[in-house]
Design an enzyme around this catalytic site. Sequence first.
Site, PDB file in Angstrom:
ATOM      1  N   ARG A  47     -30.669 -49.966 -58.917  1.00 19.72           N
ATOM      2  CA  ARG A  47     -29.833 -51.132 -59.351  1.00 19.72           C
ATOM      3  C   ARG A  47     -30.572 -52.578 -59.146  1.00 19.72           C
ATOM      4  O   ARG A  47     -30.717 -53.108 -58.207  1.00 19.72           O
ATOM      5  CB  ARG A  47     -28.549 -51.273 -58.566  1.00 19.72           C
ATOM      6  CG  ARG A  47     -27.677 -49.979 -58.722  1.00 19.72           C
ATOM      7  CD  ARG A  47     -26.477 -50.032 -57.762  1.00 19.72           C
ATOM      8  NE  ARG A  47     -26.949 -49.507 -56.410  1.00 19.72           N
ATOM      9  CZ  ARG A  47     -26.477 -49.273 -55.323  1.00 19.72           C
ATOM     10  NH1 ARG A  47     -24.948 -49.528 -55.610  1.00 19.72           N
ATOM     11  NH2 ARG A  47     -26.557 -49.147 -54.072  1.00 19.72           N
ATOM     12  N   ASP A  49     -31.437 -56.510 -59.440  1.00 19.16           N
ATOM     13  CA  ASP A  49     -30.873 -57.902 -59.185  1.00 19.16           C
ATOM     14  C   ASP A  49     -30.747 -58.868 -60.557  1.00 19.16           C
ATOM     15  O   ASP A  49     -31.550 -58.520 -61.278  1.00 19.16           O
ATOM     16  CB  ASP A  49     -31.300 -58.453 -58.258  1.00 19.16           C
ATOM     17  CG  ASP A  49     -31.211 -57.833 -56.687  1.00 19.16           C
ATOM     18  OD1 ASP A  49     -30.200 -57.000 -56.549  1.00 19.16           O
ATOM     19  OD2 ASP A  49     -32.233 -57.769 -56.032  1.00 19.16           O
ATOM     20  N   TYR A 107     -42.339 -50.696 -59.471  1.00 17.00           N
ATOM     21  CA  TYR A 107     -42.112 -51.960 -59.745  1.00 17.00           C
ATOM     22  C   TYR A 107     -43.577 -52.769 -59.900  1.00 17.00           C
ATOM     23  O   TYR A 107     -44.304 -52.464 -59.259  1.00 17.00           O
ATOM     24  CB  TYR A 107     -41.237 -52.732 -58.717  1.00 17.00           C
ATOM     25  CG  TYR A 107     -39.747 -52.288 -58.866  1.00 17.00           C
ATOM     26  CD1 TYR A 107     -38.728 -53.005 -59.568  1.00 17.00           C
ATOM     27  CD2 TYR A 107     -39.401 -51.194 -58.189  1.00 17.00           C
ATOM     28  CE1 TYR A 107     -37.648 -52.486 -59.436  1.00 17.00           C
ATOM     29  CE2 TYR A 107     -37.981 -50.785 -58.014  1.00 17.00           C
ATOM     30  CZ  TYR A 107     -37.142 -51.520 -58.737  1.00 17.00           C
ATOM     31  OH  TYR A 107     -35.650 -51.109 -58.736  1.00 17.00           O
ATOM     32  N   ARG A 194     -39.169 -58.042 -53.586  1.00 17.27           N
ATOM     33  CA  ARG A 194     -39.112 -59.548 -53.631  1.00 17.27           C
ATOM     34  C   ARG A 194     -39.470 -59.926 -51.843  1.00 17.27           C
ATOM     35  O   ARG A 194     -40.301 -61.062 -51.892  1.00 17.27           O
ATOM     36  CB  ARG A 194     -37.795 -60.142 -53.885  1.00 17.27           C
ATOM     37  CG  ARG A 194     -37.827 -59.965 -55.539  1.00 17.27           C
ATOM     38  CD  ARG A 194     -36.519 -60.285 -55.787  1.00 17.27           C
ATOM     39  NE  ARG A 194     -35.821 -61.603 -55.458  1.00 17.27           N
ATOM     40  CZ  ARG A 194     -34.742 -62.117 -55.652  1.00 17.27           C
ATOM     41  NH1 ARG A 194     -33.715 -61.178 -56.175  1.00 17.27           N
ATOM     42  NH2 ARG A 194     -34.431 -63.417 -55.356  1.00 17.27           N
TER      43      ARG A 194
END
Length: 266
Positions: A47, A49, A107, A194
């Site tokens: 999921r 952001d 990622y 992040r």
Amino acid sequence: MALGIAYDGRCFNGWQTQPNGNTVQDYLEAALSQFTAEPISTICAGRTDTGVHGLAQVVHFDTQAERKLISWVRGVNALLPESIRVRWAQEVSADFHARFSATARTYVYIIRNEPNLAPSWVGRAGWDFHPLDLSAMQEAAQYLIGTHDFSAFRSSICQAASPIRTMEQLSIEQEGVFLIFTLKANAFLHHMVRNLVGALVYVGKGRFEPNWIKTLLEQRDRRFAAPTFMADGLYLVDVDYPAEIGLTSQAKFVASNAFQSLLQAL
């Protein structure tokens, strides 16, 4: 049924459905429901952001509809905004689960390290104007490889049952003004990528020595880490599944092409 999805995160309030309807899941489910003439609910591999991009998101859903695989791609795309695209479709067994069947996610975070962010990269890359020490960040990244308690790098609203994750890869490379962070783990906590990038950038700025990352892991306290880095440069680029599921070759091909196209754009 399983689908591979790509999307431009600048246009949406993240993946997960919200009352305002401006999420990738909302648009995708609306298109699928129209295409199949039945209510469709989807499950995704990760999921993302608000502002985070997807190059190789994987979803699954149950349906009574029977269509050719190419029809799932072209037919659903005809009902989606241009910023969301179905890349491939595959029939899967009833026990396939886009999230729980996945063994790893990868990622990529892209930072433009320059005095002023080029307008064409707004929303597509993170940015920092300070000189960043690549070797110091690479040294710091090594402390994050392996199985750790990542409590210092999880959001305060993270709903994961455990903060334990296994980081298989965390590499940092430089291409001109770009810094490319590649992170592969069995799963990620909310805001984990992040928050990790934010901490590594602090090391790159010289605010802390590389072994500060080791200290953060040991402290297990989000309050002592760096602020969450901007979402702009974050891309979900790959999801791994066991070979017996049968998604591997097709999904890998599309994911690899999407990733290479991203790098060529740098």
